[in-house]
Design a protein around this motif. Structure first.
Motif, mmCIF file in Angstrom:
data_model
loop_
_atom_site.group_PDB
_atom_site.id
_atom_site.type_symbol
_atom_site.label_atom_id
_atom_site.label_comp_id
_atom_site.label_asym_id
_atom_site.label_seq_id
_atom_site.Cartn_x
_atom_site.Cartn_y
_atom_site.Cartn_z
ATOM 1 N N ILE A 115 4.456 -1.391 -2.904
ATOM 2 C CA ILE A 115 5.772 -2.721 -3.407
ATOM 3 C C ILE A 115 4.722 -3.711 -4.385
ATOM 4 O O ILE A 115 5.315 -3.901 -5.179
ATOM 5 C CB ILE A 115 7.195 -3.610 -2.257
ATOM 6 C CG1 ILE A 115 7.702 -2.571 -1.533
ATOM 7 C CG2 ILE A 115 7.446 -4.618 -3.065
ATOM 8 C CD1 ILE A 115 8.426 -1.346 -3.032
ATOM 9 N N TRP A 116 4.270 -4.400 -2.643
ATOM 10 C CA TRP A 116 2.767 -5.418 -3.877
ATOM 11 C C TRP A 116 2.304 -4.690 -5.001
ATOM 12 O O TRP A 116 2.162 -5.872 -5.779
ATOM 13 C CB TRP A 116 2.525 -5.941 -2.703
ATOM 14 C CG TRP A 116 3.144 -6.591 -1.481
ATOM 15 C CD1 TRP A 116 4.434 -7.555 -1.635
ATOM 16 C CD2 TRP A 116 2.652 -6.489 -0.570
ATOM 17 N NE1 TRP A 116 4.543 -7.614 -0.556
ATOM 18 C CE2 TRP A 116 3.729 -7.283 0.604
ATOM 19 C CE3 TRP A 116 1.299 -6.288 0.694
ATOM 20 C CZ2 TRP A 116 3.431 -6.979 1.489
ATOM 21 C CZ3 TRP A 116 0.962 -6.343 1.898
ATOM 22 C CH2 TRP A 116 2.970 -7.355 2.434
ATOM 23 N N THR A 117 1.836 -3.802 -4.576
ATOM 24 C CA THR A 117 0.847 -2.752 -5.973
ATOM 25 C C THR A 117 1.963 -2.511 -7.297
ATOM 26 O O THR A 117 1.549 -2.849 -8.088
ATOM 27 C CB THR A 117 -0.343 -1.847 -5.584
ATOM 28 O OG1 THR A 117 -0.918 -1.957 -4.151
ATOM 29 C CG2 THR A 117 -0.970 -1.714 -6.761
ATOM 30 N N LEU A 118 3.245 -2.375 -6.843
ATOM 31 C CA LEU A 118 4.510 -2.375 -8.731
ATOM 32 C C LEU A 118 4.029 -3.286 -9.463
ATOM 33 O O LEU A 118 4.203 -3.177 -10.118
ATOM 34 C CB LEU A 118 5.094 -0.742 -7.368
ATOM 35 C CG LEU A 118 4.649 0.439 -7.254
ATOM 36 C CD1 LEU A 118 6.199 1.008 -7.217
ATOM 37 C CD2 LEU A 118 3.791 1.186 -8.531
ATOM 38 N N ASN A 148 12.560 7.575 -11.520
ATOM 39 C CA ASN A 148 10.862 8.328 -12.401
ATOM 40 C C ASN A 148 10.142 9.331 -11.947
ATOM 41 O O ASN A 148 9.167 10.038 -11.800
ATOM 42 C CB ASN A 148 10.554 7.272 -12.725
ATOM 43 C CG ASN A 148 11.711 6.515 -13.781
ATOM 44 O OD1 ASN A 148 11.470 5.494 -13.408
ATOM 45 N ND2 ASN A 148 11.729 7.265 -15.054
ATOM 46 N N TYR A 149 10.250 9.154 -10.129
ATOM 47 C CA TYR A 149 9.123 9.282 -9.646
ATOM 48 C C TYR A 149 9.735 9.655 -7.649
ATOM 49 O O TYR A 149 10.666 8.892 -7.362
ATOM 50 C CB TYR A 149 7.793 8.330 -8.662
ATOM 51 C CG TYR A 149 7.041 8.411 -9.994
ATOM 52 C CD1 TYR A 149 5.755 9.067 -11.049
ATOM 53 C CD2 TYR A 149 7.248 6.850 -11.022
ATOM 54 C CE1 TYR A 149 5.570 9.041 -12.228
ATOM 55 C CE2 TYR A 149 6.762 7.005 -12.070
ATOM 56 C CZ TYR A 149 5.468 8.152 -12.843
ATOM 57 O OH TYR A 149 4.804 7.800 -14.240
ATOM 58 N N TYR A 150 9.709 10.602 -7.474
ATOM 59 C CA TYR A 150 10.043 10.522 -5.844
ATOM 60 C C TYR A 150 8.984 10.752 -4.929
ATOM 61 O O TYR A 150 7.489 11.652 -5.087
ATOM 62 C CB TYR A 150 10.329 11.865 -6.102
ATOM 63 C CG TYR A 150 12.024 12.223 -6.984
ATOM 64 C CD1 TYR A 150 12.980 11.945 -6.294
ATOM 65 C CD2 TYR A 150 11.905 12.560 -7.831
ATOM 66 C CE1 TYR A 150 14.132 12.036 -6.978
ATOM 67 C CE2 TYR A 150 12.858 12.305 -9.309
ATOM 68 C CZ TYR A 150 14.448 12.339 -8.164
ATOM 69 O OH TYR A 150 15.321 12.017 -8.845
ATOM 70 N N LEU A 176 4.861 13.344 -5.927
ATOM 71 C CA LEU A 176 4.153 12.623 -5.091
ATOM 72 C C LEU A 176 4.262 12.278 -3.505
ATOM 73 O O LEU A 176 5.229 12.377 -2.856
ATOM 74 C CB LEU A 176 4.060 10.787 -5.527
ATOM 75 C CG LEU A 176 3.357 10.587 -6.928
ATOM 76 C CD1 LEU A 176 4.207 9.367 -6.898
ATOM 77 C CD2 LEU A 176 1.734 10.832 -7.221
ATOM 78 N N VAL A 177 3.336 13.079 -3.168
ATOM 79 C CA VAL A 177 3.079 13.935 -1.469
ATOM 80 C C VAL A 177 2.348 12.646 -0.825
ATOM 81 O O VAL A 177 1.284 12.592 -1.155
ATOM 82 C CB VAL A 177 2.972 15.184 -1.027
ATOM 83 C CG1 VAL A 177 2.741 15.059 0.109
ATOM 84 C CG2 VAL A 177 3.027 15.481 -1.818
ATOM 85 N N LEU A 178 3.154 12.054 0.468
ATOM 86 C CA LEU A 178 2.767 10.926 1.145
ATOM 87 C C LEU A 178 1.903 11.493 2.227
ATOM 88 O O LEU A 178 3.170 12.253 3.503
ATOM 89 C CB LEU A 178 3.278 9.526 1.346
ATOM 90 C CG LEU A 178 2.442 8.070 1.780
ATOM 91 C CD1 LEU A 178 0.913 8.028 0.512
ATOM 92 C CD2 LEU A 178 3.410 7.781 1.451
ATOM 93 N N ILE A 329 0.886 5.989 -8.937
ATOM 94 C CA ILE A 329 2.473 5.588 -10.500
ATOM 95 C C ILE A 329 2.238 4.910 -11.407
ATOM 96 O O ILE A 329 2.675 5.402 -12.900
ATOM 97 C CB ILE A 329 3.469 5.124 -9.653
ATOM 98 C CG1 ILE A 329 3.195 6.371 -8.839
ATOM 99 C CG2 ILE A 329 4.658 4.965 -10.568
ATOM 100 C CD1 ILE A 329 4.621 6.123 -7.558
ATOM 101 N N LEU A 330 1.031 3.639 -12.147
ATOM 102 C CA LEU A 330 0.812 2.846 -12.943
ATOM 103 C C LEU A 330 0.141 3.172 -13.873
ATOM 104 O O LEU A 330 0.462 3.176 -15.127
ATOM 105 C CB LEU A 330 0.243 1.527 -12.152
ATOM 106 C CG LEU A 330 1.153 0.874 -11.306
ATOM 107 C CD1 LEU A 330 0.536 -0.056 -11.091
ATOM 108 C CD2 LEU A 330 2.475 0.605 -11.935
#
Length: 349
Positions: A115-118, A148-150, A176-178, A329-330
């Motif tokens: 959240i903070w980085t996005l 837009n992203y999963y 995106l796999v986490l 993502i960014l």
């Protein structure tokens, strides 16, 4: 020959078999053409009738797509002339679907750093599948084509073909796999993950000088059908012990009434429940933690820095995991990143 108005949309193809609604396919294509700079401010796009006739769509479908784009001021209508691109700044359209396996202190750290980085321009929705493949399927089916992203955490007790195919249906530039790698997904998708087998082997290797005073290494590996722990941890632990000729044991819990067999054992604990019980048991027996009994805890938390004069930890960097995912993502990158994992030395070992 006069070009058709639909020609400006390039290679728009409406897939009737796709789980993504047709109106959403129109939206995604127009936004994609703007991102690629194939559509610029002032460019005219097809009318509702032209779109409907060219692509065999109902007027309601096209109107729904155009209404969505008009609400976000991406397109504007001019009476008697048609629809035109009115905004190409799409930063605010970063919509992210996070599907975590469970809620925990560690997952909260990952979530907060995403959240903070996005930043404030992103809209992030969090879902939790609780390691239940059927619940995961339902969450994904309801949300395909809406983001837009999963971002998925593929921790499951079992995997079936339907689940694999459902994940594969997510466009690779959106997937995106986490936390845990998922080898069944082919293609170029992003991932930030732990290599559980290699990580524990490497971390224990960093502690060999501290482990020398203990005659046995015990892994407390919970058997939890609801929230399964990665079995690769066991594999890496056994590999380390055998390759370094260390006596070892594996148990599934350290319950409150358990008596430590003898002095000189070191324990690796995955849960805070087992950690607290081991600390209590050691104190009840009058044994000094870090001398008579060794403790290594899995995953760092602020509490472990102060508990029992400091608990030695092997842990991935959860803050960096979240930040790396968000930066991918960014920056619209697709990388496979093994997240950093290390030993944090404290007095318990």
């Amino acid at each position: 020959m006069k070009a058709l108005a639909t020609d400006i949309l390039g290679d728009l193809q409406i897939n009737s078999e796709s789980r993504t609604p047709k109106y959403k396919q129109i939206i995604n294509h127009i936004l994609d053409q703007i991102e690629k700079e194939n559509l610029m401010i002032g460019d005219r796009i097809p009318s509702i009738n032209e779109m409907s006739e060219e692509y065999y769509l109902s007027r309601d479908t096209v109107e729904k797509a155009y209404s969505f784009l008009k609400e976000r001021k991406i397109i504007a209508s001019v009476k008697g002339k048609g629809y035109f691109i009115s905004n190409v700044d799409l930063k605010s359209r970063i919509n992210v679907c996070l599907i975590f396996n469970k809620l925990s202190t560690y997952k909260k750290i990952i979530f907060n750093n995403i959240i903070w980085t996005l930043g404030p321009e992103a809209n992030v929705d969090l879902y939790v599948h609780h390691c239940d493949k059927d619940l995961f399927k339902n969450i994904l089916k309801k949300n395909l084509g809406e983001y837009n992203y999963y971002v998925i955490m593929p921790h499951f007790q079992e995997v079936d073909d339907e689940l694999v195919e459902l994940i594969r249906s997510i466009p690779k530039d959106q997937l995106l796999v986490l936390d845990k790698d998922f080898e069944k997904i082919e293609g170029n998708h992003g991932a930030v993950y732990q290599n559980f087998q290699k990580d524990i082997y490497k971390a224990l290797g960093e502690a060999t000088d501290l482990l020398e005073k203990y005659h046995k290494l015990v892994l407390v590996f919970p058997i939890d059908e609801s929230y399964p722990y990665p079995p690769e941890i066991v594999t890496g632990f056994v590999d380390f012990c055998r390759n370094h000729e260390v006596s070892y044991d594996i148990i599934d819990t350290f319950d409150p009434g358990r008596i430590i067999a003898q002095k000189g054992e070191a324990f690796i604990l995955l849960t805070e429940y087992d950690l607290v019980n081991l600390v209590k048991s050691s104190r009840n027996m009058g044994w000094k933690i870090g001398h008579d009994v060794g403790i290594i805890s899995y995953n760092e938390t602020p509490l472990k820095e102060v508990l029992a004069d400091g608990i030695t930890v092997i842990s991935t960097d959860f803050e960096k995991m979240g930040q790396s995912l968000a930066k991918m993502i960014l920056e619209k990158k697709k990388e496979r990143i093994e997240n950093e994992f290390s030993l944090i030395r404290r007095n318990s070992l």
